[in-house]
Design a protein around this motif. Structure first.
Motif, PDB file in Angstrom:
ATOM      1  N   GLU A  79       0.857  -1.181   0.000  1.00 31.84           N
ATOM      2  CA  GLU A  79       0.000   0.000   0.000  1.00 31.84           C
ATOM      3  C   GLU A  79       0.899   1.238   0.000  1.00 31.84           C
ATOM      4  N   ILE A  80       1.491   1.538  -1.130  1.00 34.47           N
ATOM      5  CA  ILE A  80       2.479   2.613  -1.200  1.00 34.47           C
ATOM      6  C   ILE A  80       2.119   3.565  -2.327  1.00 34.47           C
ATOM      7  N   THR A  81       2.350   4.849  -2.090  1.00 35.87           N
ATOM      8  CA  THR A  81       2.088   5.836  -3.131  1.00 35.87           C
ATOM      9  C   THR A  81       3.252   5.869  -4.112  1.00 35.87           C
ATOM     10  N   THR A  82       3.021   6.501  -5.228  1.00 33.84           N
ATOM     11  CA  THR A  82       4.087   6.653  -6.226  1.00 33.84           C
ATOM     12  C   THR A  82       5.268   7.425  -5.638  1.00 33.84           C
ATOM     13  N   ASP A  83       4.997   8.527  -4.953  1.00 33.18           N
ATOM     14  CA  ASP A  83       6.073   9.314  -4.337  1.00 33.18           C
ATOM     15  C   ASP A  83       6.879   8.470  -3.358  1.00 33.18           C
ATOM     16  N   ASP A  84       6.190   7.726  -2.494  1.00 30.58           N
ATOM     17  CA  ASP A  84       6.880   6.961  -1.460  1.00 30.58           C
ATOM     18  C   ASP A  84       7.674   5.802  -2.049  1.00 30.58           C
ATOM     19  N   LEU A  85       7.194   5.229  -3.147  1.00 25.99           N
ATOM     20  CA  LEU A  85       7.932   4.158  -3.803  1.00 25.99           C
ATOM     21  C   LEU A  85       9.281   4.662  -4.295  1.00 25.99           C
ATOM     22  N   PHE A  86       9.274   5.790  -4.989  1.00 24.64           N
ATOM     23  CA  PHE A  86      10.536   6.335  -5.505  1.00 24.64           C
ATOM     24  C   PHE A  86      11.428   6.823  -4.370  1.00 24.64           C
ATOM     25  N   ALA A  87      10.828   7.374  -3.321  1.00 23.14           N
ATOM     26  CA  ALA A  87      11.619   7.855  -2.181  1.00 23.14           C
ATOM     27  C   ALA A  87      12.314   6.692  -1.482  1.00 23.14           C
ATOM     28  N   PHE A  88      11.628   5.551  -1.351  1.00 21.30           N
ATOM     29  CA  PHE A  88      12.242   4.395  -0.683  1.00 21.30           C
ATOM     30  C   PHE A  88      13.484   3.945  -1.430  1.00 21.30           C
TER      31      PHE A  88
END
Length: 275
Positions: A79-88
């Motif tokens: 359950e991850i947003t696009t922003d959070d995926l790239f940030a991770f």
């Protein structure tokens, strides 16, 4: 399964060297007719219990480092947003958006098990989940050519349906919101983390529990992920390009935390040193 191999090569290769070698060998052998060379050429990784490092569990308690337990690492939730995926992936590996799109193609291989993730997906993300190729992207992008109109590339993709994985009888996991398809009558799955590569998932269209309120294609489609969609298009229509980029991000991943000699080349075996 690798313990006998580790024991056989003790003093020559460390356990993390062998794990890295296993990953590279697996990628190389899983390719189809279009192949590139995945070559293992770095050694010197240090096992956690030999590094005088402190291992901590998910509650930040100090625990012994051993071959079955290293430092606890959080992995991206489904359950991850696009922003959070790239940030991770930027924070953990220094990956660019393109490199993140490339590494997510690892989902071309594997399956999901309810006892591990709360999601049942024996066939994984694709019908052929034993072949390392770019088919993963073809499930997210439409059209027959990278020169097709944007509308075809976006809305000509397979029509992934929002669905729920019922975990009422699985106390280890809450219900999971996923995306499913049934090509040839076989269930395949995409997670929000996969969809986030080509659709902009954020706090306006996804609840904290992963429930998305927009569709994959029109009508009611989620917005296109402008930063990353074109990279998915590139990989959809060029398997060799994706394999080369995937090899590069694997190299970054398996040398994370180490310095690679400046004169290291594919023609030599290079010794890593911890950063």
């Amino acid at each position: 399964a690798l313990r006998p191999v580790v024991a056989t090569h003790a003093g020559t290769l460390s356990r993390p060297d062998i794990w890295a070698l296993a990953g590279i060998t697996g990628a190389h052998e899983a390719q189809g007719p279009q192949r590139i060379n995945f070559r293992f050429n770095t050694v010197g990784r240090v096992a956690c219990e030999d590094a005088n490092s402190v291992c901590r569990d998910e509650d930040n308690n100090s625990v012994p480092c051993r071959d079955t337990r290293g430092p606890h690492r959080e992995i991206p939730a489904a359950e991850i947003t696009t922003d959070d995926l790239f940030a991770f992936f930027d924070n953990e590996f220094g990956y660019s958006v393109r490199e993140t799109v490339a590494v997510m193609g690892a989902h071309t291989i594997g399956q999901l098990a309810r006892e591990n993730s709360g999601i049942e997906g024996e066939s994984g993300w694709l019908l052929n989940n034993h072949l390392l190729d770019n088919e993963y992207y073809a499930e997210l992008v439409g059209g027959n050519s990278p020169n097709d109109p944007m509308s075809t590339l976006v809305d000509g993709a397979p029509n992934w349906q929002r669905n729920i994985e019922d975990n009422r009888n699985n106390p280890d996991f809450p219900n999971k919101f996923i995306w499913t398809g049934f090509p040839q009558g076989t269930k395949i799955v995409m997670l929000n983390a996969d969809i986030a590569l080509v659709r902009e998932l954020d706090d306006t269209n996804m609840q904290p529990n992963g429930l998305v309120n927009c569709n994959f294609i029109r009508p009611g489609r989620c917005p296109v992920a402008q930063r990353s969609f074109q990279f998915a298009v590139d990989y959809t229509f060029d398997n060799q390009l994706w394999l080369r980029d995937f090899r590069a991000v694997m190299d970054i991943m398996i040398t994370k935390g180490y310095r690679v000699p400046n004169n290291c080349s594919n023609l030599s075996v290079c010794r890593l040193t911890p950063e």
